[in-house]
Design a protein around this motif. Sequence first.
Motif, PDB file in Angstrom:
ATOM      1  N   PHE A   1       0.882  -1.169   0.000  1.00 23.89           N
ATOM      2  CA  PHE A   1       0.000   0.000   0.000  1.00 23.89           C
ATOM      3  C   PHE A   1       0.918   1.216   0.000  1.00 23.89           C
ATOM      4  O   PHE A   1       2.105   1.099   0.335  1.00 23.89           O
TER       5      PHE A   1
ATOM      6  N   LEU B   1      -4.532  -6.068  -7.556  1.00 19.28           N
ATOM      7  CA  LEU B   1      -4.834  -4.953  -6.653  1.00 19.28           C
ATOM      8  C   LEU B   1      -5.787  -5.417  -5.569  1.00 19.28           C
ATOM      9  O   LEU B   1      -6.689  -6.215  -5.840  1.00 19.28           O
ATOM     10  N   GLN B   2      -5.593  -4.913  -4.380  1.00 14.80           N
ATOM     11  CA  GLN B   2      -6.446  -5.353  -3.270  1.00 14.80           C
ATOM     12  C   GLN B   2      -6.652  -4.218  -2.268  1.00 14.80           C
ATOM     13  O   GLN B   2      -5.712  -3.516  -1.914  1.00 14.80           O
ATOM     14  N   THR B   3      -7.908  -4.092  -1.809  1.00 15.49           N
ATOM     15  CA  THR B   3      -8.209  -3.062  -0.800  1.00 15.49           C
ATOM     16  C   THR B   3      -8.001  -3.630   0.602  1.00 15.49           C
ATOM     17  O   THR B   3      -7.828  -4.832   0.769  1.00 15.49           O
TER      18      THR B   3
ATOM     19  N   ILE C   1      -3.654   3.032 -10.776  1.00 14.67           N
ATOM     20  CA  ILE C   1      -3.838   2.455  -9.434  1.00 14.67           C
ATOM     21  C   ILE C   1      -4.383   3.573  -8.535  1.00 14.67           C
ATOM     22  O   ILE C   1      -3.663   4.499  -8.198  1.00 14.67           O
TER      23      ILE C   1
ATOM     24  N   ARG D   1      -5.433   3.806  -1.987  1.00  9.81           N
ATOM     25  CA  ARG D   1      -5.923   2.761  -1.066  1.00  9.81           C
ATOM     26  C   ARG D   1      -6.029   1.368  -1.670  1.00  9.81           C
ATOM     27  O   ARG D   1      -6.755   0.529  -1.164  1.00  9.81           O
ATOM     28  N   TRP D   2      -5.346   1.133  -2.773  1.00  8.29           N
ATOM     29  CA  TRP D   2      -5.293  -0.219  -3.346  1.00  8.29           C
ATOM     30  C   TRP D   2      -3.852  -0.711  -3.256  1.00  8.29           C
ATOM     31  O   TRP D   2      -2.951  -0.100  -3.835  1.00  8.29           O
TER      32      TRP D   2
ATOM     33  N   HIS E   1      -0.832  -3.022  -4.380  1.00 13.86           N
ATOM     34  CA  HIS E   1      -0.555  -3.480  -5.744  1.00 13.86           C
ATOM     35  C   HIS E   1       0.679  -4.371  -5.795  1.00 13.86           C
ATOM     36  O   HIS E   1       1.678  -4.109  -5.139  1.00 13.86           O
TER      37      HIS E   1
END
Length: 195
Positions: free
Chosen positions: A95, A116-118, A136, A139-140, A142
């Motif tokens: 992040f 990508l992930q929150t 991007i 807040r994702w 990567h």
Amino acid sequence: MKMPKLPKPFQVVLDPKTGIPRRYERKLVRRLSDLRGFFLDNEFVEGKLARGKNPIIYEVYEIPQSPSEGLFSLACTVLHPGKVGREYYFTKGHFHAKEPTSEVYVGLKGKGMLLLQTRKGMVVHLPLEAGNVVYIPPRWAHRTINTGKGKMVFLAIYPSDAGHDYERIKKSGFAKLVVERGGKSTLISSPSLKK
Ligand code: PA5
Ligand code: NI
């Protein structure tokens, strides 16, 4: 009042063969030992290291700017082809430490994926190869994955004060893994996902 120094415009020339900037300030090298605990098959990693094998997984050629608002840093990543067990080589993933900051990746060589992930665990995956520009949002987390046979090269452009937060995503883990199945890259749910 002292005025901040006026930044000077500059140009970066990318080698057409390799995609690597002809001039850069810093080069980071990430070897298998730097990614201990990141791959699913720990035994594979430890076995390889015990046999004295510590391959380069990726290199980052950085052109950083001083960390102040309004400036961009540039970094070119060369992600080598290879697998740890069935899992393709990837970057650690992070992040941004300063949350409301975005980033842009420009695919230059090779073939791969951006995962990508929150914080809440929402996952998106997008192809990343020559000609792809990926945005991007803030807040994702990567991570890039090289699913091809050659080196995967991309340029990242990001606010110079964004910072890298590796710990948070390392703790939770990425919810998806990219593995080879029947000769094809396949996205699977991570069996070791820590809640
Ligand atoms: O700024 C970025 O997102 C990239 O330049 C990455 O830092 C680079 O690809 C290496 O990945 P990581 O920082 O997750 O090790
Ligand atoms: Ni980043």
